[in-house]
Design an enzyme around this catalytic site. Structure first.
Site, PDB file in Angstrom:
ATOM      1  N   PHE A 138       0.868  -1.181   0.000  1.00 23.84           N
ATOM      2  CA  PHE A 138       0.000   0.000   0.000  1.00 23.84           C
ATOM      3  C   PHE A 138       0.897   1.220   0.000  1.00 23.84           C
ATOM      4  CE2 PHE A 138      -2.458   3.494   1.652  1.00 23.84           C
ATOM      5  CZ  PHE A 138      -3.634   3.377   0.926  1.00 23.84           C
ATOM      6  N   ASP A 223       9.518   2.773   1.526  1.00 25.77           N
ATOM      7  CA  ASP A 223       8.335   3.541   1.891  1.00 25.77           C
ATOM      8  C   ASP A 223       8.113   3.368   3.388  1.00 25.77           C
ATOM      9  OD1 ASP A 223       5.823   4.530   2.449  1.00 25.77           O
ATOM     10  OD2 ASP A 223       4.857   3.656   0.693  1.00 25.77           O
ATOM     11  N   LYS A 252       2.856  11.013   7.347  1.00 26.32           N
ATOM     12  CA  LYS A 252       2.019  10.758   8.519  1.00 26.32           C
ATOM     13  C   LYS A 252       2.544  11.420   9.791  1.00 26.32           C
ATOM     14  CE  LYS A 252      -0.279   6.619   6.743  1.00 26.32           C
ATOM     15  NZ  LYS A 252      -1.488   7.328   6.302  1.00 26.32           N
TER      16      LYS A 252
END
Length: 412
Positions: A138, A223, A252
């Site tokens: 993801f 990532d 985030k």
């Protein structure tokens, strides 16, 4: 139905399926709904609230900067961007950083950099650069990124996708070696797959990926939008294997749970392909977000939040060993990044999350199979113990009428 929920359902696109709770306030590790009920946050906004809700130091940095300067675009220099980039590069060991807003934007930035690097440095023929990623990944939801996804729902109805994107099995070094061609620009990988279900690869996997990529002159891009900034017990999850990637993606928690901010960091050879006009963002690197992010990074280091995550995450896993429910297939995690995988033939992860919500604990399912446990890194040991008791009681309540089966618990 709650009128606030009805209002959102009426006017919002139905691209989310939230739990039926309306939150109005947050402080530390707790959230409150509109009825005044308090919940322990074991979700952290998909790891974005690593510092806890409304940390006074971050709020102060936000307010102070908001009263001075919030946005100029990158048409001008500001006194906030340089210090953030310097500190982030020093922490990560990378040479340069490019600021954006969301994790998906940072991933897109990495893909653009990798392709241009392939053409300018590796001398791949024009238009033939390839990007490799893993099944179960993801990396975001843009057209290009879902083109790298193996999840049918993420792709259905959104094609055609850009060429040169390939998916290979995760945790499989042989598959990586076999997939690389002279046109391969980069391998994009999560050190731990978060949305995939807190999937932890075998020991040595990431180190093996780095060796293969070096040997074939392929960029290794990690990532760490979810796994970075202390979530797994290290500042960056790739540090568990001593790996220094060619590119690193952060987001985030970088915004301290207050503002969106992301970074693509890379070594000079990679970032040097960008020239003025190649890439940018009006809000990327804005002084308001930079002031908060710099303070957020310094708090991570000064408060030793990665070390706290390692210690308390191990405690949480050990406490979860007490779970012997026939509804559970496996419990796995690293640091404060833990997933409880349930047997979907017996119960859905959504049902578990709804039952936990009733008891005052907020989490969210992943692919309807895994219950995610990712509290703020500021959580206290006694709060963890309360959460474990809540989880145990919830499974005991749900497991009636289900036959016994073997439960595997693993800290990987």
């Amino acid at each position: 139905m709650n009128p606030i929920i009805e209002l959102e359902n009426q006017y919002s696109a139905h691209n989310y399926h939230p739990l039926p709770v309306v939150l109005t306030r947050g402080e530390g590790v707790y959230l409150w709904d509109t009825e005044g009920k308090r919940y322990l946050d074991m979700m952290s906004a998909y790891s974005a609230v690593g510092h806890g809700h409304a940390d006074p130091r971050l709020v102060q940095a936000l307010v102070h900067q908001a009263q001075r300067l919030t946005l100029t675009s990158r048409a001008f220099y500001t006194d906030r961007l340089g210090p953030l980039l310097k500190y982030a590069c020093e922490l990560s060991g990378q040479d340069r950083a490019l600021p954006m807003n969301t994790g998906a934007e940072a991933v897109e930035t990495a893909l653009k950099a990798a392709r241009k690097w392939a053409y300018q440095v590796k001398r791949v023929p024009a238009g033939q650069a390839e990007i490799l990623a893993c099944e179960g990944n993801f990396h975001g939801r843009t057209i290009a990124i879902v083109g790298l996804s193996s999840e049918a729902q993420y792709r259905e109805g959104f094609g055609p996708f850009p060429a040169g994107l390939k998916c290979i099995p995760y945790n499989n070094l042989e598959a990586l070696e076999a997939a690389i061609t002279p046109h391969t620009a980069a391998f994009l990988v999560e050190p731990i797959q978060g949305e995939g279900g807190i999937i932890i690869p075998d020991k040595g996997y990431l180190r093996g990926c780095a060796e293969i990529c070096r040997r074939h002159h392929v960029l290794l891009i990690c990532d760490e939008v979810q796994t970075g900034l202390g979530r797994t017990g290290k500042l960056f999850a790739c540090q568990h294997e001593g790996v220094q990637p060619d590119g690193l993606i952060l987001g985030k928690a970088l915004g301290g749970g207050l503002l969106p901010l992301s970074l693509f960091l890379a070594r000079e050879e990679v970032m040097g392909v960008f020239q003025p006009g190649d890439h940018g963002s009006t809000f990327g690197g804005n002084p308001l977000a930079c002031a908060v992010a710099l303070k957020a990074l310094k708090i991570l280091v000064e408060d030793r939040l990665p070390e706290r995550s390692a210690e308390l995450g191990e405690d949480l896993l050990q406490q979860l060993h007490r779970l012997q429910s026939p509804l559970i297939r496996e419990i796995r995690g690293r640091g404060l990044f833990i997933g409880i995988e349930v047997d979907p033939q017996r119960v859905t992860a959504r049902a578990v999350c709804e039952a936990l919500m009733e008891r005052g604990l907020l989490s969210k399912e992943t692919h309807d199979v895994v219950v995610r446990l990712a509290p703020p890194l500021t959580i206290a040991r006694e709060q963890i113990h309360w959460a474990v008791e809540c989880i145990i009681r919830t499974f005991q309540e749900l497991e009636e009428n289900y036959p016994a089966s073997t439960t595997k618990v693993s800290s990987q």
